[in-house]
Design a protein around this motif. Sequence first.
Motif, PDB file in Angstrom:
ATOM      1  N   ASP A   1       1.025  -1.572   0.018  1.00 17.08           N
ATOM      2  CA  ASP A   1      -0.339   0.228  -0.238  1.00 17.08           C
ATOM      3  C   ASP A   1       0.675   0.967  -0.187  1.00 17.08           C
ATOM      4  OD1 ASP A   1      -2.150   1.263  -0.171  1.00 17.08           O
ATOM      5  OD2 ASP A   1      -2.806   1.194   2.109  1.00 17.08           O
ATOM      6  N   GLY A   2       0.116   2.303  -0.601  1.00 16.35           N
ATOM      7  CA  GLY A   2       0.731   3.312  -0.663  1.00 16.35           C
ATOM      8  C   GLY A   2       0.183   4.595  -0.099  1.00 16.35           C
ATOM      9  N   PRO A   3       0.992   5.837   0.862  1.00 11.71           N
ATOM     10  CA  PRO A   3       0.372   6.334   1.630  1.00 11.71           C
ATOM     11  C   PRO A   3      -0.940   7.828   0.747  1.00 11.71           C
ATOM     12  CG  PRO A   3       2.767   6.674   1.243  1.00 11.71           C
ATOM     13  CD  PRO A   3       2.916   6.462   0.616  1.00 11.71           C
ATOM     14  N   GLN A   4      -1.788   7.900   1.232  1.00 12.32           N
ATOM     15  CA  GLN A   4      -3.176   7.751   0.318  1.00 12.32           C
ATOM     16  C   GLN A   4      -3.644   9.731   0.587  1.00 12.32           C
ATOM     17  OE1 GLN A   4      -5.071   5.852  -1.609  1.00 12.32           O
ATOM     18  NE2 GLN A   4      -3.137   4.643  -0.998  1.00 12.32           N
ATOM     19  N   THR A   5      -2.136  10.300   1.301  1.00  3.77           N
ATOM     20  CA  THR A   5      -2.456  11.554   1.349  1.00  3.77           C
ATOM     21  C   THR A   5      -0.849  12.507   1.232  1.00  3.77           C
ATOM     22  OG1 THR A   5      -2.304  11.770   4.264  1.00  3.77           O
ATOM     23  CG2 THR A   5      -4.675  11.621   2.821  1.00  3.77           C
ATOM     24  N   LEU A   6      -0.855  13.263   1.212  1.00  6.35           N
ATOM     25  CA  LEU A   6       0.723  13.912   1.106  1.00  6.35           C
ATOM     26  C   LEU A   6       0.743  14.635   2.466  1.00  6.35           C
ATOM     27  CD1 LEU A   6       1.974  15.512  -1.496  1.00  6.35           C
ATOM     28  CD2 LEU A   6      -0.907  14.797  -1.858  1.00  6.35           C
ATOM     29  N   SER A   7       0.141  14.274   3.166  1.00 11.94           N
ATOM     30  CA  SER A   7       0.508  14.515   5.110  1.00 11.94           C
ATOM     31  C   SER A   7       0.808  12.719   5.525  1.00 11.94           C
ATOM     32  CB  SER A   7      -0.340  14.768   6.020  1.00 11.94           C
ATOM     33  OG  SER A   7      -1.687  14.106   5.549  1.00 11.94           O
ATOM     34  N   GLU A   8       0.434  12.117   4.788  1.00 13.44           N
ATOM     35  CA  GLU A   8       2.033  10.687   5.336  1.00 13.44           C
ATOM     36  C   GLU A   8       2.597  10.580   4.184  1.00 13.44           C
ATOM     37  OE1 GLU A   8      -1.324   7.903   3.986  1.00 13.44           O
ATOM     38  OE2 GLU A   8      -3.511   8.158   5.718  1.00 13.44           O
ATOM     39  N   TYR A   9       2.452  11.254   3.283  1.00 15.52           N
ATOM     40  CA  TYR A   9       3.402  10.699   2.006  1.00 15.52           C
ATOM     41  C   TYR A   9       4.959  11.498   2.844  1.00 15.52           C
ATOM     42  CZ  TYR A   9       6.268  10.904  -2.413  1.00 15.52           C
ATOM     43  OH  TYR A   9       7.512  10.897  -2.793  1.00 15.52           O
ATOM     44  N   HIS A  10       4.788  13.159   3.307  1.00 13.68           N
ATOM     45  CA  HIS A  10       5.634  13.319   4.058  1.00 13.68           C
ATOM     46  C   HIS A  10       5.835  13.094   5.586  1.00 13.68           C
ATOM     47  CE1 HIS A  10       5.342  16.336   0.681  1.00 13.68           C
ATOM     48  NE2 HIS A  10       4.135  17.313   1.294  1.00 13.68           N
ATOM     49  N   LYS A  11       5.369  12.589   5.970  1.00 18.50           N
ATOM     50  CA  LYS A  11       5.861  11.799   7.459  1.00 18.50           C
ATOM     51  C   LYS A  11       6.971  10.573   7.301  1.00 18.50           C
ATOM     52  CE  LYS A  11       0.971  12.818  10.203  1.00 18.50           C
ATOM     53  NZ  LYS A  11       0.454  12.355  10.773  1.00 18.50           N
ATOM     54  N   ARG A  12       6.070  10.000   5.891  1.00 11.86           N
ATOM     55  CA  ARG A  12       7.253   8.930   5.900  1.00 11.86           C
ATOM     56  C   ARG A  12       8.369   9.061   4.790  1.00 11.86           C
ATOM     57  NH1 ARG A  12       6.109   5.443   0.954  1.00 11.86           N
ATOM     58  NH2 ARG A  12       6.966   7.143  -0.336  1.00 11.86           N
TER      59      ARG A  12
ATOM     60  N   GLY B   1       6.552  20.580  12.224  1.00 14.06           N
ATOM     61  CA  GLY B   1       6.990  21.674  12.691  1.00 14.06           C
ATOM     62  C   GLY B   1       6.758  23.185  12.692  1.00 14.06           C
ATOM     63  N   ILE B   2       6.084  23.278  12.174  1.00  7.66           N
ATOM     64  CA  ILE B   2       5.730  24.901  11.348  1.00  7.66           C
ATOM     65  C   ILE B   2       4.019  24.941  11.607  1.00  7.66           C
ATOM     66  CG2 ILE B   2       5.129  26.677   9.766  1.00  7.66           C
ATOM     67  CD1 ILE B   2       8.376  25.857   9.356  1.00  7.66           C
ATOM     68  N   SER B   3       3.136  25.320  11.941  1.00  8.28           N
ATOM     69  CA  SER B   3       1.697  25.548  12.551  1.00  8.28           C
ATOM     70  C   SER B   3       1.357  26.518  11.290  1.00  8.28           C
ATOM     71  CB  SER B   3       1.204  25.812  13.419  1.00  8.28           C
ATOM     72  OG  SER B   3      -0.018  26.229  14.011  1.00  8.28           O
ATOM     73  N   LEU B   4       1.266  26.134  10.132  1.00  7.58           N
ATOM     74  CA  LEU B   4      -0.024  26.626   9.393  1.00  7.58           C
ATOM     75  C   LEU B   4      -1.057  25.237   8.071  1.00  7.58           C
ATOM     76  CD1 LEU B   4       3.677  28.231   7.419  1.00  7.58           C
ATOM     77  CD2 LEU B   4       1.890  29.554   8.259  1.00  7.58           C
ATOM     78  N   PRO B   5      -1.831  25.983   7.867  1.00  6.94           N
ATOM     79  CA  PRO B   5      -2.764  25.464   6.789  1.00  6.94           C
ATOM     80  C   PRO B   5      -2.005  24.506   5.477  1.00  6.94           C
ATOM     81  CG  PRO B   5      -4.041  27.973   7.290  1.00  6.94           C
ATOM     82  CD  PRO B   5      -1.962  27.579   7.263  1.00  6.94           C
ATOM     83  N   THR B   6      -2.676  23.498   5.703  1.00  3.04           N
ATOM     84  CA  THR B   6      -1.876  22.616   4.293  1.00  3.04           C
ATOM     85  C   THR B   6      -1.532  23.477   3.510  1.00  3.04           C
ATOM     86  OG1 THR B   6      -3.855  20.575   5.582  1.00  3.04           O
ATOM     87  CG2 THR B   6      -2.603  20.302   3.540  1.00  3.04           C
ATOM     88  N   GLY B   7      -0.810  23.285   3.019  1.00  2.00           N
ATOM     89  CA  GLY B   7      -0.013  23.933   1.893  1.00  2.00           C
ATOM     90  C   GLY B   7       0.594  25.110   2.278  1.00  2.00           C
ATOM     91  N   GLY B   8       0.037  26.201   3.258  1.00  2.00           N
ATOM     92  CA  GLY B   8       0.569  26.931   3.796  1.00  2.00           C
ATOM     93  C   GLY B   8       2.045  27.304   3.333  1.00  2.00           C
ATOM     94  N   VAL B   9       3.138  26.129   4.215  1.00  2.00           N
ATOM     95  CA  VAL B   9       4.683  26.488   3.992  1.00  2.00           C
ATOM     96  C   VAL B   9       4.926  26.255   2.707  1.00  2.00           C
ATOM     97  CG1 VAL B   9       6.809  25.003   4.505  1.00  2.00           C
ATOM     98  CG2 VAL B   9       5.007  24.868   6.546  1.00  2.00           C
ATOM     99  N   GLU B  10       4.420  25.698   1.469  1.00  2.00           N
ATOM    100  CA  GLU B  10       4.556  25.284   0.381  1.00  2.00           C
ATOM    101  C   GLU B  10       4.638  26.862  -0.375  1.00  2.00           C
ATOM    102  OE1 GLU B  10       3.242  23.503   2.074  1.00  2.00           O
ATOM    103  OE2 GLU B  10       2.795  21.132   1.612  1.00  2.00           O
TER     104      GLU B  10
END
Length: 537
Positions: free
Chosen positions: A331-342, A478-487
Motif C-alpha cells: 500500500d502507498g500513502p493516500q495523502t500528502l501528509s502521510e507521504y511527507h511523514k514517511r 513543526g510549523i503551524s500553518l494550514p495545509t499547503g501554507g509552507v509551500e
Amino acid sequence: MTVHIPNSRFDAAIAPHPGPAEPARPDRRPLLAVMALTAVLTAAVMAGYVLTIGAWGFWSVLAMALITLTTTTLALGASTAVVGLIFPAPPAPKPMPDWQPATQTAILLTLCGEEPRGPAKMLAELADDLAQRGLDRHTRIFVISDTRDDKAEREATALAPLIGAGRITYRRREENVGRKPGNIGDWLHRWGPDFDFMLVLDADSRMSARRIRHLIHRMERSPSTGLLQSGMRLLPAETRFGQLQRSAQRIMGPTFLEGFSAWTGDAGNYWGHNALIRVRAFRDAVPLPKLPGAAPFGGDVLSHDFVEAAWMRRAGWRIEIDADTRASAEDGPQTLSEYHKRDRRWCQGNLQHLRLITAPGLHPLSRLHMAVGVMGFLSAPLWLATLLLLATGAVPLATGWMLLAVATLLITPKICGVSRIIRQAKGLRAKGVVLRAALLETVLSSILAPIVMVHHVIDVAAVVSGRDCGWKKSGGTGISLPTGGVEALAGAAILAIVATVNPAAMAWVLPVALPLIFAPLFIRFMESPCKCIAARS
C-alpha cells in the motif's frame, strides 16, 4: 564525508564477517552500459551548461558542482530505464506443477501499532492460498508484533480466530528493543534455527502463494543467494494522490526494475519487505551496528534494509532483484501528509548512511545504493540552491538548453515505460488510453515535484540541525500553518526574490513557483477520493 569515531563495538559491528565462497560473476554488460550511459548523459548536460554560461566566477563554479551532483543522480535513473529496455530479465525457471519445496520457510508479518483488521484478513486469505497449493506443510506464518498500550488488545482480538485455529503463531514483545531489526532478531533467536528461509512482510504487504512458491523455487536452485527481493505493485488507491503514485509505478516501475535488476546483478538491494531471505545468511552477516553518538545521526540504524543487504553482500551472499511485480504488492500513502511523514523518517535513516558508506569490505554497488539513497534527499536543497543561483542572475545563462537537457533526463524513465506498455497494448484504443494516462501522470507529477522538493529541504534541514524524528508515527515540519501554507510561502518568496533581483527570469521560474503558491488547492484536490477506482483489495 564520513568521520571515524573510535568505538570498539561499532568497529566490530561494521567489520566483515565470513560467508560463502564468491559466486560466479554475473553478466556485467548491463552494468557497463548503465555506467557509460550515465557518464554520457551527465557530460551532455554539463557541456550544455559550459556552453551557455554567460560569465564565469565563484557562483558559476559552485552551480556547476551542484548541477553535476544532481544531474548524475538523474542520469543514473534515466540510464537504468534505458537498460531495462535493452536487457530485459530472462524468465525465471518455473517449478513443475507437482514440485514441492525441500525447505521450510517462515512467513513473518511485522506489526507495530497498525490497524490490525486489514492484516488479519490478508493472513486468512494467504493461509487458504498456501493450503490450496500444498505449501502449508512447508511454510509457517508468524505475526511478530511490537504493538503496545491499548492497541495491543485490539490487535490480539483481531488475530484471535487465526491464533485459535492454529493458522498463525503470534508473538508480541513487551519492549520494542531495536525496533524492526530487533523484532526480527528476537524471532531469529527463538525460531530461526528451525527454518531455511524467511519471507518478510509489512502490515500493508500482499503476496500470493504462487509467487511465494516461485521465490522459494528460485532460492533453492541458488545456494549462494542470500536475499531475493521481489518487485512490487501498489494496491488500488483511495485518493487521487494514491492513484497518481499507482499510475507512476505502473508506467515506470516494470522497465526501471528490469534495468535495476540487470545492472545490479548479484549486488542488488533490499527494501525491507516482500523479500525472501536465507536465514543463515541473515543471522550470520547482519548484526547491525549502533551508531556512536546521539540521534539523528547516531543511535539505531533507521533505514536498516539497505545496510542489511550491504552486510550480506559483503559476506559473499548474492543479493538479487526479482523484477516481476505480479502478485506482490504494497500500500502507498493516500495523502500528502502521510507521504511527507514517511519521507521525514526515510530522510533521517538515509542520511545516517553517510556514516556507514565507507565501512570496510563493502561491495562498490552497496556503497552506490547508499549514495543514491542519500542523494534522494540531498538533491532537493541542491536543486533549490541551483534554482536561486540561476534565477537571481548570480549565474547568468545565455540560453535554456541546459534546463531542457535536465527535463529530458526527468522524462526519460516515463518514455521508456510508455514505450514498453505501448508494445504490449493491443489496438489503437488501448494505446491511446496508455498515452492519455502517461500524459496526465506527467502533468500532475510535475506540479507535485516542487511541493515534494520544499518538504525534502525542510527534512534535511531538520536532520542537520539535530532534530530526531524517533521513527514515530507523528511527524511534520513543526510549523503551524494550514495545509499547503509552507509551500505557498516558499513559492511567494521565490517569486518575490526573482521579481526584485532579476525580473527577466520570471518566466522560467513560474513552473516551480506557481505549483507552490497554489499548493493548498492542489493538495486538497489530490487528497480527494478517487472515484475512478473500485473498492480496494
